[in-house]
Scaffold this motif. Structure first.
Motif, short mmCIF file in Angstrom:
data_model
loop_
_atom_site.label_atom_id
_atom_site.label_comp_id
_atom_site.label_asym_id
_atom_site.label_seq_id
_atom_site.Cartn_x
_atom_site.Cartn_y
_atom_site.Cartn_z
N MET A 43 -3.31 -19.00 7.97
CA MET A 43 -2.30 -18.27 8.74
C MET A 43 -2.46 -18.57 10.23
O MET A 43 -3.57 -18.79 10.71
CB MET A 43 -2.44 -16.76 8.53
N VAL A 44 -1.33 -18.60 10.93
CA VAL A 44 -1.32 -18.68 12.39
C VAL A 44 -0.45 -17.52 12.86
O VAL A 44 0.72 -17.42 12.47
CB VAL A 44 -0.75 -20.02 12.90
N SER A 45 -1.02 -16.63 13.66
CA SER A 45 -0.30 -15.42 14.05
C SER A 45 0.89 -15.75 14.93
O SER A 45 0.94 -16.79 15.60
CB SER A 45 -1.25 -14.46 14.79
N SER A 46 1.84 -14.84 14.96
CA SER A 46 3.03 -15.04 15.79
C SER A 46 2.66 -15.08 17.27
O SER A 46 3.27 -15.82 18.05
CB SER A 46 4.05 -13.92 15.53
N GLN A 47 1.64 -14.30 17.67
CA GLN A 47 1.23 -14.31 19.07
C GLN A 47 0.68 -15.67 19.47
O GLN A 47 0.97 -16.17 20.56
CB GLN A 47 0.16 -13.23 19.32
N ALA A 48 -0.10 -16.28 18.58
CA ALA A 48 -0.66 -17.60 18.87
C ALA A 48 0.43 -18.66 18.95
O ALA A 48 0.33 -19.62 19.71
CB ALA A 48 -1.69 -17.98 17.81
N LEU A 49 1.49 -18.51 18.16
CA LEU A 49 2.59 -19.47 18.20
C LEU A 49 3.49 -19.25 19.41
O LEU A 49 4.02 -20.21 19.99
CB LEU A 49 3.42 -19.33 16.92
N PRO A 207 4.58 -14.96 11.68
CA PRO A 207 3.33 -15.69 11.45
C PRO A 207 3.59 -16.86 10.51
O PRO A 207 4.34 -16.74 9.54
CB PRO A 207 2.42 -14.64 10.79
N ALA A 208 2.98 -17.99 10.81
CA ALA A 208 3.08 -19.14 9.92
C ALA A 208 2.00 -19.03 8.85
O ALA A 208 0.93 -18.48 9.10
CB ALA A 208 2.91 -20.43 10.72
N PHE A 209 2.29 -19.57 7.68
CA PHE A 209 1.28 -19.52 6.60
C PHE A 209 1.42 -20.75 5.73
O PHE A 209 2.49 -21.37 5.65
CB PHE A 209 1.42 -18.24 5.77
N SER A 210 0.33 -21.10 5.07
CA SER A 210 0.36 -22.27 4.18
C SER A 210 1.13 -21.91 2.92
O SER A 210 1.02 -20.80 2.40
CB SER A 210 -1.05 -22.74 3.84
N VAL A 211 1.90 -22.85 2.41
CA VAL A 211 2.74 -22.61 1.24
C VAL A 211 1.92 -22.66 -0.04
O VAL A 211 2.44 -22.41 -1.12
CB VAL A 211 3.90 -23.63 1.18
N LEU A 285 2.31 -26.45 19.27
CA LEU A 285 1.36 -25.74 18.42
C LEU A 285 0.29 -25.11 19.31
O LEU A 285 0.05 -25.57 20.43
CB LEU A 285 0.69 -26.69 17.43
N PRO A 286 -0.39 -24.09 18.82
CA PRO A 286 -1.49 -23.53 19.60
C PRO A 286 -2.54 -24.61 19.88
O PRO A 286 -2.82 -25.45 19.01
CB PRO A 286 -2.06 -22.44 18.68
#
Length: 397
Positions: A43-49, A207-211, A285-286
């Motif tokens: 996961m990559v949080s929305s804040q980090a993105l 938040p981004a996440f792996s599929v 990307l972060p």
């Protein structure tokens, strides 16, 4: 009053394959994960993105903002650089937040008077506040002397020193704090102590996440001691770091109607910001651990949908984790899953609210249910801004 117009949203979806990376860490210093559909995902949080997207937009526009609690300290620094005495500069910096409203913004006395709440301000506000303090220097000097005299007087046990009165004109200070940049209009701002400074954000980032399933992968490493004794070998530092890999689903949406409202009806600026936001969403990307992972890939697929009334995420397509293709890899199955989910939603929702949709991809074969194919990301940006344009003609009341 403007005629009512339903909100117009521009949904952005991306499938983004990443090699070993550590884009977003938690308090345990390990990559963030989430549990979705009974499976652990990267996961990559929305804040980090959001932060790298905001910084990219500000760099492109040369219009910078700051999220900070340090406003009084930075004003004091600017005044000291202008030759003010240490104590007077500190008093004036504190006066900036004291004069922002009737009671003054809340501050943390044990942390040198920083504001309790995070402020989101144009960076050039420092110049304006410094100039305001220079204009009212005599008043500030008199108030500072009075405050020092009050502090020197003995007080009854248990009583607190009287809070200094506001010296700077409250309306002027508040007006400066309420000023906006393009990114403040896009991402919004919350400041409960000055309600009229609040801005409803037009952009939403999930938040981004792996599929697919993606747990932590260990990486044991050593740092060699270059100045060791002759004949000795070994490392000066040994540690195990963790990273994740996989294909991320990324989603964001922009309420174009809200953005135009925030910009006081400036349709050209709204469409320019939409185009810049789309490019930044795709290409930033972060930067965490970039020197040791260099995960500088680009999305395999970007899909947009221009919708009326409400946005639609495709995150539910990946509640069941995608399985790798027979020959390996998650990207191709993820594209197929996204396509099938888009088709199912088009049937379920109908297309009456779907104004336009399209996609750009590195894949050679066409993809169903995602609308018009565009050869490049540049063409995609041009197409989606053109399709969104009719929303500019009317803004909600």
């Amino acid at each position: 009053m403007a005629a009512y117009s339903p909100a117009r949203y521009i949904d952005l979806h991306a499938l983004h394959p990443l090699p070993a990376s550590l884009l977003n860490r938690g308090e345990d210093n390990e990559p963030k994960t989430l549990m979705l559909g009974g499976a652990v995902r990267a996961m990559v949080s929305s804040q980090a993105l959001k932060r790298p997207i905001r910084l990219a937009l500000e760099q492109e526009l040369d219009e910078h903002a700051a999220r900070t609690r340090m406003l009084p300290l930075r004003v004091a620094d600017a005044l000291r650089a202008a030759g003010w005495p240490e104590d007077l500069a500190a008093f004036a910096g504190a006066q900036v937040v004291r004069s922002a409203n009737r009671e003054g913004l809340k501050t943390e006395d044990r942390q040198n008077g920083i504001t309790s709440a995070m402020l989101y301000l144009p960076r050039d506000i420092l110049d304006d506040l410094t100039a305001l303090c220079l204009k009212y220097r005599t008043d500030l000097e008199e108030a500072h002397a009075q405050a020092a005299a009050d502090a020197a007087r003995p007080t009854k046990k248990g009583t607190r020193p009287r809070k200094p009165a506001a010296v700077l004109p409250t309306a002027h200070v508040a007006a400066l704090i309420k000023r906006r940049t393009a990114t403040i209009n896009l991402f919004g701002r919350m400041l409960a102590e000055i309600p009229s400074a609040q801005v409803d954000g037009a952009a939403q980032i999930a938040p981004a996440f792996s599929v697919h399933k993606s747990g932590l992968q260990p990486d044991f490493f050593t740092a060699v001691e270059d100045w060791g004794k002759s004949g000795e070998s070994g490392g000066a530092h040994l540690q195990t770091a963790f990273f994740t890999t996989g294909t991320l689903y990324r989603y964001a949406t922009v309420n174009l109607t809200e953005l135009i409202r925030n910009l006081d009806g400036d349709e050209a600026q709204a469409h320019n910001l939409l185009a810049l936001f789309t490019e930044a969403f795709m290409m930033t990307l972060p930067p965490a651990k970039k020197t040791s992972t260099a995960p500088h890939t680009v999305p395999h697929l970007v899909h947009y949908a221009v919708r009326d009334r409400r946005p639609v995420s495709y995150a539910a397509a990946f509640e069941q984790p995608v399985k790798a293709a027979p020959a390996g890899g998650y990207t191709a199955p993820a594209v197929q899953t996204l396509s099938e989910h888009a088709g199912a939603l088009n049937r379920l929702l109908g297309t009456r609210r779907l104004v336009a949709h399209g996609y750009a991809t590195a894949q050679n074969t066409p993809i169903e249910h995602l609308g018009t194919r565009h050869d490049s990301f540049d063409e995609l940006i041009d197409a989606l801004t053109a399709a969104a344009a009719p929303a500019a003609s009317a803004v909600s009341a």
